[in-house]
Design an enzyme around this catalytic site. Structure first.
Site: not given
Length: 262
Positions: A151, A164
């Site tokens: 990501s 995350y």
């Protein structure tokens, strides 16, 4: 057939995933589902691993796409299923570590330890375990491509979601570590990092007009990504077109991570 036609044919073969045996984790929905369908449409033998599958296999892909219901935190179960795949096909060519969750906090003052532990377990530890298991089969053929879906959070600080961000940053460096250790076996490991795409995981950000606009303005292309725009980069990393590419980060983010002053 002209010389140009011959060169084009060879280039098509270079980017082909036909008859490659592909294992994708978290392929029940979202990015994983899109990548699985796209691989199968291009004649890769594609095994989708997930705990549940909301959608049935399309009839036209029934010879190339297979569902494997599996709790991916169960290493023994995943290893057993991968062994079945290897015994049937005598190889596993590609592993796509796509499984991931996001558990954002309500504010920066408090983040629940249980959410931290769950996110790291799913996003990072499971990718490590799955890779270690598939490695055993790839070594037998001295060839393979592992693709970690990271990501832009692996590069940039985002608010109220430390687990995350940490897990994706960890996955990025895990990929480089595995590439270093496993290159001698002919195994390549690369990271594919999406920016903001219209997926179920990002539905709240998309529905919030202010947040959607803020995310859009951070890109150079001035828009969110369409989920099928991840397919080409993934096929590149899975195919022989990238056979001298390893330990790299390929961000598909509309220019977000490179954007400077507006």
């Amino acid at each position: 057939m002209t010389n140009l036609d011959v060169k084009l044919t060879k280039m098509d073969d270079l980017f082909s995933v036909k008859n490659k045996i592909v294992v994708i984790t978290g392929a029940g929905r979202g990015i994983g589902r899109t990548l699985a369908l796209s691989m199968a449409k291009r004649l890769a033998i594609t095994y989708c691993f997930d705990i549940k599958f909301p959608n049935k296999i399309p009839k036209d892909l029934s010879d190339n796409l297979f569902h494997v219901k599996c709790d991916l935190t169960n290493k023994k179960k995943f290893a057993t299923e991968c062994k079945k795949i290897f015994n049937h096909h005598k190889k596993i060519d590609v592993l796509i570590n796509n499984l991931g969750i996001t558990l954002p906090g309500k504010n920066e003052k408090k983040y629940l330890e249980k959410d931290w532990e769950q996110t790291l377990k799913i996003n990072l530890t499971t990718a490590f375990n799955c890779s270690q298991i598939v490695l055993k089969f790839m070594i037998k053929k001295k060839n393979g491509s592992i693709i970690n879906i990271t990501s832009i959070n692996a590069e940039l600080g985002f608010p109220n979601n430390p687990a995350y961000v940490a897990s994706k940053g960890g996955l990025k460096m895990l990929g480089k570590s595995m590439a270093k250790d496993w290159g001698k076996y002919g195994i390549r490991v690369n990271n594919l990092g999406p920016g903001y795409f219209k997926t179920l995981m990002n539905k709240n950000s998309w529905k919030n007009t202010k947040t959607r606009k803020a995310r859009t303005m951070r890109t150079m292309l001035g828009r969110w990504g369409e989920i099928d725009e991840l397919v080409g980069p993934c096929i590149f990393l899975a195919s022989d077109a990238s056979k001298y590419v390893t330990a790299q980060d390929l961000y598909v983010d509309g220019g977000w991570t490179a954007n400077g002053l507006s």
